[in-house]
Structures are given as C-alpha cells and as structure tokens.
Motif scaffolding. Structure first.
Motif, PDB file in Angstrom:
ATOM      1  N   VAL A   1      14.141  30.313  77.969  1.00 28.78           N
ATOM      2  CA  VAL A   1      14.759  30.243  76.645  1.00 28.78           C
ATOM      3  C   VAL A   1      14.001  31.116  75.655  1.00 28.78           C
ATOM      4  O   VAL A   1      14.592  31.812  74.822  1.00 28.78           O
ATOM      5  CB  VAL A   1      14.803  28.787  76.140  1.00 28.78           C
ATOM      6  CG1 VAL A   1      15.313  28.748  74.698  1.00 28.78           C
ATOM      7  CG2 VAL A   1      15.681  27.926  77.046  1.00 28.78           C
ATOM      8  N   ILE A   2      12.661  31.105  75.770  1.00 24.33           N
ATOM      9  CA  ILE A   2      11.842  31.945  74.896  1.00 24.33           C
ATOM     10  C   ILE A   2      11.844  33.388  75.382  1.00 24.33           C
ATOM     11  O   ILE A   2      11.981  34.328  74.601  1.00 24.33           O
ATOM     12  CB  ILE A   2      10.390  31.409  74.844  1.00 24.33           C
ATOM     13  CG1 ILE A   2      10.368  29.994  74.279  1.00 24.33           C
ATOM     14  CG2 ILE A   2       9.507  32.340  74.015  1.00 24.33           C
ATOM     15  CD1 ILE A   2       8.983  29.364  74.258  1.00 24.33           C
ATOM     16  N   LEU A   3      11.703  33.569  76.689  1.00 23.01           N
ATOM     17  CA  LEU A   3      11.594  34.904  77.276  1.00 23.01           C
ATOM     18  C   LEU A   3      12.831  35.755  76.993  1.00 23.01           C
ATOM     19  O   LEU A   3      12.719  36.964  76.746  1.00 23.01           O
ATOM     20  CB  LEU A   3      11.375  34.786  78.787  1.00 23.01           C
ATOM     21  CG  LEU A   3      10.952  36.051  79.535  1.00 23.01           C
ATOM     22  CD1 LEU A   3       9.624  36.584  79.014  1.00 23.01           C
ATOM     23  CD2 LEU A   3      10.854  35.770  81.035  1.00 23.01           C
ATOM     24  N   TYR A   4      14.006  35.111  77.006  1.00 28.49           N
ATOM     25  CA  TYR A   4      15.251  35.861  76.806  1.00 28.49           C
ATOM     26  C   TYR A   4      15.899  35.558  75.458  1.00 28.49           C
ATOM     27  O   TYR A   4      17.098  35.798  75.268  1.00 28.49           O
ATOM     28  CB  TYR A   4      16.235  35.530  77.932  1.00 28.49           C
ATOM     29  CG  TYR A   4      15.732  35.958  79.293  1.00 28.49           C
ATOM     30  CD1 TYR A   4      15.658  37.310  79.640  1.00 28.49           C
ATOM     31  CD2 TYR A   4      15.306  35.016  80.224  1.00 28.49           C
ATOM     32  CE1 TYR A   4      15.181  37.703  80.880  1.00 28.49           C
ATOM     33  CE2 TYR A   4      14.829  35.403  81.480  1.00 28.49           C
ATOM     34  CZ  TYR A   4      14.771  36.750  81.787  1.00 28.49           C
ATOM     35  OH  TYR A   4      14.301  37.142  83.019  1.00 28.49           O
ATOM     36  N   LYS A   5      15.127  35.085  74.526  1.00 27.97           N
ATOM     37  CA  LYS A   5      15.659  34.774  73.200  1.00 27.97           C
ATOM     38  C   LYS A   5      16.202  36.045  72.543  1.00 27.97           C
ATOM     39  O   LYS A   5      15.515  37.068  72.477  1.00 27.97           O
ATOM     40  CB  LYS A   5      14.558  34.179  72.329  1.00 27.97           C
ATOM     41  CG  LYS A   5      15.049  33.700  70.965  1.00 27.97           C
ATOM     42  CD  LYS A   5      13.923  33.053  70.170  1.00 27.97           C
ATOM     43  CE  LYS A   5      14.403  32.608  68.790  1.00 27.97           C
ATOM     44  NZ  LYS A   5      13.315  31.975  68.004  1.00 27.97           N
ATOM     45  N   PRO A   6      17.452  36.045  72.065  1.00 26.98           N
ATOM     46  CA  PRO A   6      18.077  37.254  71.526  1.00 26.98           C
ATOM     47  C   PRO A   6      17.701  37.569  70.082  1.00 26.98           C
ATOM     48  O   PRO A   6      18.281  38.461  69.478  1.00 26.98           O
ATOM     49  CB  PRO A   6      19.569  36.936  71.642  1.00 26.98           C
ATOM     50  CG  PRO A   6      19.636  35.460  71.494  1.00 26.98           C
ATOM     51  CD  PRO A   6      18.406  34.913  72.146  1.00 26.98           C
ATOM     52  N   SER A   7      16.737  36.854  69.535  1.00 27.78           N
ATOM     53  CA  SER A   7      16.306  37.103  68.157  1.00 27.78           C
ATOM     54  C   SER A   7      14.783  37.082  68.094  1.00 27.78           C
ATOM     55  O   SER A   7      14.101  36.823  69.100  1.00 27.78           O
ATOM     56  CB  SER A   7      16.886  36.046  67.210  1.00 27.78           C
ATOM     57  OG  SER A   7      16.502  34.745  67.622  1.00 27.78           O
ATOM     58  N   LYS A   8      14.242  37.375  66.943  1.00 26.02           N
ATOM     59  CA  LYS A   8      12.800  37.447  66.775  1.00 26.02           C
ATOM     60  C   LYS A   8      12.140  36.104  67.071  1.00 26.02           C
ATOM     61  O   LYS A   8      12.648  35.043  66.714  1.00 26.02           O
ATOM     62  CB  LYS A   8      12.466  37.879  65.342  1.00 26.02           C
ATOM     63  CG  LYS A   8      11.002  38.183  65.124  1.00 26.02           C
ATOM     64  CD  LYS A   8      10.768  38.744  63.724  1.00 26.02           C
ATOM     65  CE  LYS A   8       9.289  39.063  63.518  1.00 26.02           C
ATOM     66  NZ  LYS A   8       9.034  39.637  62.161  1.00 26.02           N
ATOM     67  N   LEU A   9      10.985  36.156  67.738  1.00 22.86           N
ATOM     68  CA  LEU A   9      10.278  34.937  68.111  1.00 22.86           C
ATOM     69  C   LEU A   9       9.531  34.360  66.913  1.00 22.86           C
ATOM     70  O   LEU A   9       9.047  35.095  66.045  1.00 22.86           O
ATOM     71  CB  LEU A   9       9.276  35.220  69.235  1.00 22.86           C
ATOM     72  CG  LEU A   9       9.831  35.753  70.550  1.00 22.86           C
ATOM     73  CD1 LEU A   9       8.696  35.986  71.545  1.00 22.86           C
ATOM     74  CD2 LEU A   9      10.863  34.803  71.141  1.00 22.86           C
ATOM     75  N   THR A  10       9.412  33.030  66.888  1.00 23.25           N
ATOM     76  CA  THR A  10       8.574  32.381  65.889  1.00 23.25           C
ATOM     77  C   THR A  10       7.112  32.593  66.257  1.00 23.25           C
ATOM     78  O   THR A  10       6.789  33.046  67.364  1.00 23.25           O
ATOM     79  CB  THR A  10       8.860  30.867  65.835  1.00 23.25           C
ATOM     80  OG1 THR A  10       8.462  30.278  67.091  1.00 23.25           O
ATOM     81  CG2 THR A  10      10.347  30.601  65.607  1.00 23.25           C
ATOM     82  N   TRP A  11       6.208  32.249  65.337  1.00 22.75           N
ATOM     83  CA  TRP A  11       4.777  32.407  65.616  1.00 22.75           C
ATOM     84  C   TRP A  11       4.382  31.580  66.831  1.00 22.75           C
ATOM     85  O   TRP A  11       3.623  32.034  67.689  1.00 22.75           O
ATOM     86  CB  TRP A  11       3.960  31.983  64.398  1.00 22.75           C
ATOM     87  CG  TRP A  11       2.473  32.176  64.591  1.00 22.75           C
ATOM     88  CD1 TRP A  11       1.764  33.312  64.364  1.00 22.75           C
ATOM     89  CD2 TRP A  11       1.547  31.194  65.084  1.00 22.75           C
ATOM     90  NE1 TRP A  11       0.434  33.119  64.683  1.00 22.75           N
ATOM     91  CE2 TRP A  11       0.270  31.826  65.137  1.00 22.75           C
ATOM     92  CE3 TRP A  11       1.661  29.864  65.490  1.00 22.75           C
ATOM     93  CZ2 TRP A  11      -0.876  31.159  65.557  1.00 22.75           C
ATOM     94  CZ3 TRP A  11       0.512  29.201  65.924  1.00 22.75           C
ATOM     95  CH2 TRP A  11      -0.731  29.841  65.951  1.00 22.75           C
TER      96      TRP A  11
END
Length: 362
Positions: A191-201
C-alpha cells in the motif's frame, strides 16, 4: 580445428564449438564468425581459449576486413533469425520476470542467485545494444517499475564499473549490486510502496527501512560478495553524511554503493512512476551533476556524465518545445547544453535555459 588463446584471436575466425560461461550459459554459438565486439565479450567473461577452424587461421585477416567494412553484425540477423536488438529485448524481459519472481519468493525461500546470474550473463552478452540515454522499456506497466529499475540499474552499474576502471572481477558483482539494491522492498507494505501520491513523513521513514532489510535478506546469500550487500544497505548514503540509514560519509561508503547510487537516481527519475511522468534524461544529468557537490560521488558522476554525453556533431535531438534539430557543438564543461541548429537557426541551450533536450531522435 585448433585451440587458440583468446588473447591471440582475430576477427574473422569461425568458432568450431559452443562457448559457455563458467555458469554454463551459452555465450557464443558454434559456427559464429568472430567480430571485434565478440573478442571483447570473450575477454569480459574471462574465457581463456576457444576452438576455431584451422583453415580460417590463414584467411582471418581478409575475413576480418570484410566484416569491418560490411554491415555490422549487430544490425543483421542471428542464427535464430532475430536481430541483436530483439535478442537483447528478449533477454531483458526474461531478466525482469526473474527479478519479479525473486522479490515475490525471497520472503519464503532462498534467493535463486544462480538462476539470476545465468540470466544476467545472457543479458550482458548483448550489452552493446543497451544505450543508457535512449533505452526505454516498451509497454512498461507502472506497478512493475521497481523490477525494471533493478534491471536497468544493474546494466548501468555494470557499464560504470568498466568506465571508472574497476577490475574485471568486480564487473559482475557490481551488476548484482544494481540488480539487488532494492530487494528490501520485498518486505515493504504494498500500500505504501505503490501509493499513487506523495508519501507522508511516517511512510517515508518506513520506506527507508528497505536498505537495512535488503542487507539482512542478502546477508547469507552465497555467490555475491560483501560489496553487493553493502550496496543494498548504503545506496542512499550521501558523501556529505546526509543520507540514510547510517549517515556515512565519503570513503565510508562502498564503491559499489556509490555506483549504484548514481545509476538508481538516474533511472528513478527517467522511468515513468505512478505519481509522476518520466523526466528528460538531460535534465536528470544536470541534477545529478549538481548533486555531485556533496551528495553523489563526484568522480563517479563525472565519468558517468562524460560517457553519456559524448555527442557527435549531426546527432538529431528533440527539444522540449517539440522542435527537432542537430547538435553542431558541445562544450565539455556544459555537455547537456550544446549548440543546436533548428531550421537554420542556432540555439545556444546555455543561454536559453527554458529550452532543453528532451531526447535523441533515433
């Protein structure tokens, strides 16, 4: 038929038996007429001697001349009817699939390192068909970005290892370092690896764990050296100590990690991602150059940019405003911003900073 040391071979000789790598992969087939490029391949894979036709020895000089003056073998068909570009693409696709399988299976079984090596050797046979600046994987699915990045980083790292003069024994290991540098992502939350938007800190901190996780996954893998493991751990370190995970500086960072770090940055920015389009390789080189002041290793960056921007006058390029022109002069100090002739107009990219080369027209 006679056995001849590779150091004494000449272009134009015909192989009388198949040539295999030390891992058993076919390197050059029986019946192949050797070209100058083949001699380099044999030396690169540390082949000591090969069998050639006795009659060919007396006419090698004339045949070699014919080969050099005629159509390049890389432009013609192979014994199975495919040209060199098609062979490269086939081996590339197989490599991507193997890497994908490795990422999916490494959590439940040992890494199939010998299978990966065999395919990597088969791909490197066609390294001459790989152009770092112009090659783009056809029809790449965005979720497969991580696997394409691994293969491209491997090929580019292998090339850099040669360009900067590393010993031949390191070339394959550096290729492995590029191939496996992101293996720790196998343990990341998809879910994080392929997140289509900018990552949170918090998500960025989680992703950063892939370096130490990668080192742990490779810790007990045989047939790779410690440099490959350290590349997985250190490829995000910066020479000024601002990288991660250990904030290493300068010579504390392994040379494999420095090479992979440059290759990874280049391909990470020039490949299409789910959250941003691919960037111009020329703009990326400019950014890499700026990061050589304190971030990326300056000696590796200097050689990398020099090799990738050895423009020939007359090379056709497309600018970011969609105009097509030809390079007429390139300044060694500003290799990504040469003079371009477009419809009789001379454009100096050093002065017109809003313009840049989008790509080479092939």
């Amino acid at each position: 038929m006679t056995t001849v040391p590779v150091s004494e071979l000449k272009a134009g000789l015909r192989l009388q038996s198949d040539v295999f790598t030390e891992m058993g992969s076919l390197l050059l087939p029986k019946g192949r007429i050797l070209l100058p490029r083949d001699l380099e391949i044999l030396q690169a894979f540390l082949i000591q001697q090969v069998e050639v036709g006795t009659d060919d020895l007396t006419k090698s000089s004339s045949e070699s001349t014919t080969v050099r003056s005629g159509t390049s073998e890389s432009q013609g068909p192979s014994l199975d009817g495919r040209d060199e570009s098609e062979q490269f693409q086939d081996e590339y696709d197989k490599m991507v699939m193997l890497v994908k399988n490795a990422f999916q299976s490494v959590l439940v079984s040992n890494l199939s390192i010998y299978e990966l090596r065999g395919q990597l050797e088969s791909l490197l046979v066609h390294i001459q068909r790989y152009n770092v600046m112009t090659y783009t994987p056809p029809a790449m699915i965005e979720v497969d970005y991580i696997f394409h990045n691994a293969v491209l980083t491997s090929l580019t790292s292998y090339s850099i290892a040669q360009w900067i003069g590393l010993p031949q024994k390191d070339w394959m290991q550096v290729a492995f370092a590029g191939l496996l540098h992101d293996i720790g992502n196998a343990k990341m939350d998809p879910v994080i690896l392929y997140k289509p938007s900018k990552l949170t800190w918090e998500e960025q901190e989680e992703i950063r764990r892939h370096t130490s996780l990668g080192y742990q996954l490779l810790k007990n893998v045989k047939a790779i050296n410690e440099g490959v493991r350290l590349a997985a751990l250190q490829h995000h370190e910066k020479v000024d100590g601002t990288g991660y995970p250990l904030r290493l500086k300068g010579e504390q960072i392994h040379i494999y990690a420095k090479i992979v770090g440059v290759s990874d940055v280049f391909h990470a920015m020039t490949l299409e991602k789910t959250y941003r389009p691919a960037q111009s390789p020329y703009l990326v080189l400019e950014q890499i150059k700026s990061e050589s002041f304190g971030k990326l290793d300056p000696s590796v960056v200097q050689v990398f940019i020099h090799k990738l921007t050895q423009f020939n006058n007359g090379t056709k390029v497309r600018l970011n405003d969609n105009r097509t022109g030809e390079i007429i002069f390139a300044d060694r100090d500003h290799p990504t911003r040469p003079l371009i002739q477009v419809d009789g107009e001379i454009i100096n990219l050093m002065l017109q900073r809003e313009l840049y080369i989008e790509c080479i027209v092939t």
